[in-house]
Write an enzyme that holds these catalytic residues in place. Structure first.
Site, short mmCIF file in Angstrom:
data_model
loop_
_atom_site.label_atom_id
_atom_site.label_comp_id
_atom_site.label_asym_id
_atom_site.label_seq_id
_atom_site.Cartn_x
_atom_site.Cartn_y
_atom_site.Cartn_z
N ASP A 1 18.98 19.92 60.93
CA ASP A 1 18.04 19.54 59.86
C ASP A 1 17.21 18.34 60.34
OD1 ASP A 1 19.90 17.42 59.70
OD2 ASP A 1 21.05 18.53 58.20
N ASP B 1 15.72 14.62 59.42
CA ASP B 1 15.75 13.44 58.57
C ASP B 1 14.54 12.57 58.86
OD1 ASP B 1 18.19 14.23 57.46
OD2 ASP B 1 19.32 13.27 59.06
N ASP C 1 24.86 4.48 63.50
CA ASP C 1 26.17 4.48 64.17
C ASP C 1 26.07 4.53 65.69
OD1 ASP C 1 25.26 7.11 63.98
OD2 ASP C 1 27.19 7.95 63.36
P1 ATP Z 1 23.94 16.38 62.37
O1 ATP Z 1 23.40 17.17 63.48
O2 ATP Z 1 25.40 16.56 62.15
O3 ATP Z 1 23.13 16.43 61.08
P2 ATP Z 1 23.03 13.64 62.36
O4 ATP Z 1 22.99 12.66 63.48
O5 ATP Z 1 21.73 14.02 61.74
O6 ATP Z 1 23.82 14.88 62.91
P3 ATP Z 1 23.85 12.87 59.74
O7 ATP Z 1 25.22 12.77 59.21
O8 ATP Z 1 22.92 13.89 59.20
O9 ATP Z 1 24.02 13.05 61.30
O10 ATP Z 1 23.20 11.43 59.61
C1 ATP Z 1 21.84 11.14 59.91
C2 ATP Z 1 21.73 9.81 60.61
O11 ATP Z 1 22.17 8.76 59.73
C3 ATP Z 1 22.59 9.66 61.84
O12 ATP Z 1 21.95 10.17 62.97
C4 ATP Z 1 22.80 8.17 61.92
O13 ATP Z 1 21.69 7.53 62.48
C5 ATP Z 1 22.90 7.78 60.46
N1 ATP Z 1 24.27 7.77 59.96
C6 ATP Z 1 24.93 8.76 59.33
N2 ATP Z 1 26.18 8.43 59.00
C7 ATP Z 1 26.35 7.16 59.42
C8 ATP Z 1 27.42 6.23 59.36
N3 ATP Z 1 28.59 6.57 58.82
N4 ATP Z 1 27.21 5.00 59.91
C9 ATP Z 1 26.01 4.67 60.46
N5 ATP Z 1 24.98 5.51 60.54
C10 ATP Z 1 25.12 6.74 60.03
MG MG Z 2 21.42 15.35 60.06
#
Ligand code: ATP
Ligand code: MG
Length: 442
Positions: free
Chosen positions: A67, A69, A147
């Protein structure tokens, strides 16, 4: 220079590396049209707007993002006003969802890391843990509260450049998972990061940088501090992400699994390599295979597999105490599920189905009581049957019953009579079809 010292320097000199369009591989053709619409509309309204997180990371790696963001300096209310198809969500973390059919673009406002926010009311820290995170900031604040370095890269719609404050590009090149900042502090701040580090290491096939890896096992107890509902969401991501088996192995390696499924861990420790391990491993492997083929995987099925051995052990004890088989299973299910939801808040709709899958097992294996018609029309039959197949494949003594049910289904589903079953003689079975039809291949 120590990790800590390096981080201090980074905080003092948050100098961004800006990689122009000509020097990276992200092209707009790979970005979802809806995400582009959101990015452009924000920009045209005079705001900054960037892709961030998993989408930038995955595009740089040549993978298809799950997705997209978006992050902006517009406040949630301002974003809300720009998009009719949007709504404000979240409490711990206020953001806006912009919806286009099935696709949701998540738009969040730049936030300051908690140490900046500390004591300012909106950003809230308890025992070093962040409980509310709504202090807005600028891009160079926002980056520090993310993170992993590989999750903190920004794609700027203004000039299509990629902005990197934390060495994320280098870590992508090196295939390395690294927490931003001092790892212990970041884990304590939000223990879900312990799980995220493992999840992304497996998903991306990256190694965990030693400083980030070091404290994981020691801090694994912190998982107990995560609200059970949030933990459950994370568990779903761990086991429904397409890499369940490897994730499970790595969670065990770091002592994290024991905090998610304590009862399962106890049986695994007892019977390393025996049946139970096999049922579970097969369930996880099956889930991965199904997801690879774009087939759905039911969380309740995985749950049933995860808790199968603890449930069975208890049911066996109940039987030995003289209970009827179905009572033994009902009671064991109650106990196992209520212990489980103390650590992970599995919603009732999932535990109910797991329980039904277990309850149907003896009805499927007891030949004398098989009533194909009634059981086949049970809405839970398919899952219970799949579970039986799993047990058979794992070497439990149910292969014959599994075969029997495979046949029973073929027979009843067929409208044309089946070819005679050949010389092999089957046990007496009940015919559910018109007399004269050669329905009882089973
Ligand atoms: P995915 O492919 O699983 O969606 P993602 O990196 O987009 O991976 P998400 O959980 O959608 O992960 O979160 C989006 C962004 O928000 C992350 O890339 C990170 O920068 C931030 N983020 C999410 N959860 C946390 C957390 N627990 N602590 C710090 N930053 C976070
Ligand atoms: Mg994501």
């Amino acid at each position: 220079m120590s990790e800590e010292a390096r981080h201090e320097v980074a905080i003092l000199r948050p100098q961004a590396r800006i990689v122009p369009r000509s020097e990276h591989n992200i092209s707009r053709a790979q970005i979802s049209e809806n995400a582009l619409k959101v990015l452009y509309r924000l920009r045209n309204a005079g705001f900054q707007s960037f892709l961030v997180g998993g989408s930038v990371r995955d595009l740089l790696l040549g993978r298809e993002p799950k997705d997209f963001d978006v992050v902006t300096n517009a406040l949630p209310e301002q974003v809300r006003e720009l998009f009719r198809n949007s709504r404000l969500i979240g409490r711990r973390f206020r953001l806006v969802h912009v919806r286009y059919g099935d696709e949701i673009i998540e738009v969040s406002t730049f936030r300051a890391a908690h140490h900046v926010a500390d004591g300012e009311g909106e950003g809230h820290v308890v025992d070093g843990r962040i409980v509310r995170d709504n202090v807005y900031g600028r891009l160079d604040d926002d980056v520090w509260r993310r993170d992993l370095t590989v999750n903190a890269l920004y794609y700027n719609i203004e000039d299509f450049s990629v902005i990197d404050y934390v060495g994320g590009l280098q870590d992508i090149k090196a295939g390395q998972i690294r927490l931003i900042g001092e790892p212990r502090t970041r884990y304590i701040e939000d223990p879900v990061r312990l799980l995220r580090v493992v999840r992304f290491a497996v998903k991306l096939g990256f190694r965990i940088e030693p400083g980030t890896e070091g404290p994981i096992e020691e801090l694994s107890d912190l998982l107990e501090k995560i609200p059970p509902a949030r933990l459950f969401e994370e568990v779903l991501k761990l086991f429904l992400g397409g890499y369940a088996l490897q994730t499970f192995e790595m969670l065990r390696h770091y002592g994290l699994f024991a905090h998610l499924f304590p009862q399962t861990e106890a049986t695994l420790a007892e019977e390393e390599g025996g049946f139970p391990h096999t049922v579970l491993i097969r369930a996880l492997q099956d889930a991965d295979n199904r997801l690879a083929e774009n087939k759905p995987v039911a969380p309740s099925f995985i749950l049933a597999a995860l808790l199968w051995t603890p449930m069975q052990n208890l049911a066996r004890e109940n039987l030995a105490r003289g209970l009827e088989e179905h009572e033994a299973i009902d009671l064991a299910s109650d106990v196992v599920i209520s212990r489980q939801i103390a650590s992970t808040a599995v919603p009732r709709r999932f535990t109910c189905i797991a329980r039904e899958i277990w309850q149907m097992q003896p009805r499927l294996t007891r030949a004398a009581k098989r009533q194909p018609g009634r059981l086949l029309s049970n809405p839970r039959f398919r899952s219970a049957y799949d579970f039986l197949l799993l047990r058979a494949a794992a070497g439990e003594d149910v292969a014959e019953a599994a075969e029997w049910w495979t046949r029973a289904q073929n027979t009843t589903e067929q409208t044309e009579p089946l070819q005679p079953a050949g010389p092999r003689k089957r046990r007496r079975t009940r015919r559910r079809r018109k007399p004269g039809g050669q329905s009882s291949k089973s």
